[in-house]
Design an enzyme around this catalytic site. Structure first.
Site, PDB file in Angstrom:
ATOM      1  N   GLY A  92       0.811  -1.218   0.000  1.00  0.00           N
ATOM      2  CA  GLY A  92       0.000   0.000   0.000  1.00  0.00           C
ATOM      3  C   GLY A  92       0.839   1.260   0.000  1.00  0.00           C
ATOM      4  O   GLY A  92       0.574   2.204  -0.762  1.00  0.00           O
ATOM      5  N   GLU A  93       1.866   1.298   0.846  1.00  0.00           N
ATOM      6  CA  GLU A  93       2.737   2.458   0.927  1.00  0.00           C
ATOM      7  C   GLU A  93       3.548   2.634  -0.350  1.00  0.00           C
ATOM      8  O   GLU A  93       3.782   3.756  -0.815  1.00  0.00           O
ATOM      9  CB  GLU A  93       3.674   2.344   2.128  1.00  0.00           C
ATOM     10  CG  GLU A  93       2.992   2.368   3.476  1.00  0.00           C
ATOM     11  CD  GLU A  93       2.524   0.992   3.935  1.00  0.00           C
ATOM     12  OE1 GLU A  93       2.564   0.039   3.122  1.00  0.00           O
ATOM     13  OE2 GLU A  93       2.107   0.863   5.099  1.00  0.00           O
ATOM     14  N   THR A  94       3.976   1.499  -0.933  1.00  0.00           N
ATOM     15  CA  THR A  94       4.740   1.561  -2.183  1.00  0.00           C
ATOM     16  C   THR A  94       3.903   2.166  -3.293  1.00  0.00           C
ATOM     17  O   THR A  94       4.349   3.066  -4.026  1.00  0.00           O
ATOM     18  CB  THR A  94       5.231   0.153  -2.587  1.00  0.00           C
ATOM     19  OG1 THR A  94       6.024  -0.390  -1.523  1.00  0.00           O
ATOM     20  CG2 THR A  94       6.068   0.214  -3.854  1.00  0.00           C
ATOM     21  N   ALA A 106       1.474   4.161  -2.985  1.00  0.00           N
ATOM     22  CA  ALA A 106       1.203   5.569  -2.681  1.00  0.00           C
ATOM     23  C   ALA A 106       2.356   6.482  -3.085  1.00  0.00           C
ATOM     24  O   ALA A 106       2.126   7.612  -3.528  1.00  0.00           O
ATOM     25  CB  ALA A 106       0.904   5.733  -1.187  1.00  0.00           C
ATOM     26  N   VAL A 107       3.605   6.015  -2.943  1.00  0.00           N
ATOM     27  CA  VAL A 107       4.739   6.908  -3.217  1.00  0.00           C
ATOM     28  C   VAL A 107       5.257   6.816  -4.646  1.00  0.00           C
ATOM     29  O   VAL A 107       6.106   7.620  -5.038  1.00  0.00           O
ATOM     30  CB  VAL A 107       5.912   6.661  -2.231  1.00  0.00           C
ATOM     31  CG1 VAL A 107       5.484   6.962  -0.808  1.00  0.00           C
ATOM     32  CG2 VAL A 107       6.493   5.268  -2.359  1.00  0.00           C
TER      33      VAL A 107
END
EC number: 2.4.99.12
Length: 439
Positions: free
Chosen positions: A67-69, A71-72
């Site tokens: 999820g974080e990957t 997002a960035v």
């Protein structure tokens, strides 16, 4: 706890990490044997590089998981457009695979070093990043302190602070302040998150909105999609996505309750696909026929459950339905990201335990695009209502798409917040000879 005691405690943590390195190595060996670490790249976790450092400015991005990957990635592309090199670290095999698929040569990928001083120091000695940009809520004491000691600016982007994490840090206020004073900037998802970071000693803090709204819709294989659509035919579908323990069983119960009336296909996408064997066994025990994506099973008319037991194919599963129950919300706590299903045209159902995505759910609920359910019985009623009421389903879908559109803007706000740190690196990168900049 006093400020002096907090600093002493953090120094002790760093020392203990150095002493514990051999023991942690054994634990990593155990995780590797379980398939939770990449055997071929295991040394990266100790800070040893497996790629060459390019010449010129380098920004270190860290994103814990998938999820974080996701997002960035747009933010990484913005940085790369400025001719600045990027190294992205992640903590899981699945996020490494995602980075390779979506970024390719745009960024160097390494596994994040263990939060032990020797590993972090080795990593920083080699890569020498000009800036560290960390996604969401990853606070690792040894890493934060070592970056601070080297005066490398470290910035939290898309930062969030859950109720549980905030309560935990408040009980250790002095330690929080001793850590967060090392942050050059916090760019928070919401005003609530921003206020919490300020309360814990972070300065400065700004609000950007959620980067996950500004990401592209998750990709999918159009040929695979067409094949499954043909197999499904005119059957109605609904999906239970990002499910945790207990929620797959609830989805099976909902399917059995509605089967005679709605003749639907239920799609279940567990948050942790490694649980799929036990999930399938439990569903079969309920008397349900299960088809699995990893087996490439045919979705014949007698299949009850399509088990989406793969990583990185949420775009496929969500495009096969218009109704999505978002998990980790009925029996587990915290919730999962509802923005992807809203973006892809799904009416959203969720349990009430959505603390980690409170603001997103509030906006979706206010617009009428998300509905909360208390239990399995209420979930069954909600699914049946949406399966049989085309107008209501369409209204929820349209409201969700509009809400996501209104929430956009986090990427540009984040880039603006980063300008004092990124603009000097852009100038430096563009002054380099072309050959050196491309190494």
């Amino acid at each position: 706890m006093s400020s002096r005691m907090a600093r002493l405690g953090l120094s002790t943590y760093r020392l203990a990490g150095t002493v514990a390195s051999p023991v942690v190595g054994l634990y990593l060996t155990y995780r590797t044997a379980k398939g939770k670490e990449d055997r071929a790249r295991r040394l990266e976790r100790f800070g040893y590089p497996s790629a060459n450092r390019p010449q010129g400015p380098l920004v270190w991005f860290h994103a814990a998981s998938v999820g974080e990957t996701n997002a960035v990635i747009p933010l990484i592309r913005e940085i790369r457009r400025r001719d600045i090199h990027v190294i992205l670290t992640t903590g899981t095999i699945t996020s490494a695979r995602l980075a390779a698929e979506r970024l390719g040569q745009e960024a160097i990928h390494q596994y994040v070093p263990l939060d032990l001083k020797p590993s972090v120091s080795r990593f920083l000695d080699y890569w020498q990043p000009d800036c560290a940009i960390i996604a969401e809520s990853e606070i690792w004491p040894a890493t934060v302190l070592e970056l601070g000691r080297r005066r490398i600016p470290q910035i939290l982007v898309n930062a969030r602070m859950s109720d549980r994490s905030f309560a935990r840090w408040r009980r250790r206020q002095s330690i929080a302040e001793a850590l967060f004073e090392n942050l050059a900037l916090v760019i928070a998802q919401s005003d609530v998150d921003a206020e919490r970071f300020r309360d814990l000693g972070a300065v400065p803090v700004i609000t950007s909105g959620n980067l996950k709204v500004d990401t592209d819709a998750p990709p999918y294989d159009s040929a695979v999609f067409a094949r499954y659509k043909k197999q499904i035919g005119d059957r109605k579908t609904w999906a239970a996505i990002s499910t945790f323990d207990g929620e797959e069983n609830a989805a099976g119960i909902v399917h059995r309750v509605l089967k005679e009336r709605d003749r639907q296909l239920t799609i279940i996408v567990p948050r942790h696909p490694e649980r799929s064997d036990e999930i399938e066994a439990a569903l079969v025990k309920q008397g349900l026929k299960v088809a699995r994506r990893t087996r490439d099973d045919v979705l014949s008319a007698d299949v009850d459950i399509f088990l989406g037991d793969t990583i990185g194919e949420m775009g496929l599963y969500l495009r096969l339905t218009e109704i999505a129950f978002v998990g980790r919300s009925l029996f587990a706590e915290g919730g999962q990201n509802p923005l992807e299903p809203a973006m892809l045209g799904c009416a959203i159902l969720s349990g009430g335990n959505v603390q980690n995505f409170r603001e997103a759910y509030q906006k979706l609920a206010r617009s009428g695009s998300a509905r909360m359910v208390r239990d399995t019985e209420m979930l069954a009623k909600g699914v049946h209502y949406l399966l049989t009421n085309d107008e209501a389903r369409r209204n929820m879908i349209e409201a969700g798409v509009a809400t996501v559109h209104e929430m956009r803007g986090a990427l540009s706000a984040t880039v603006k917040g980063l300008e004092p740190y990124i603009n000097p690196l852009t100038v430096k990168a563009r002054l380099l000879p072309k050959a050196a900049a491309q190494v």
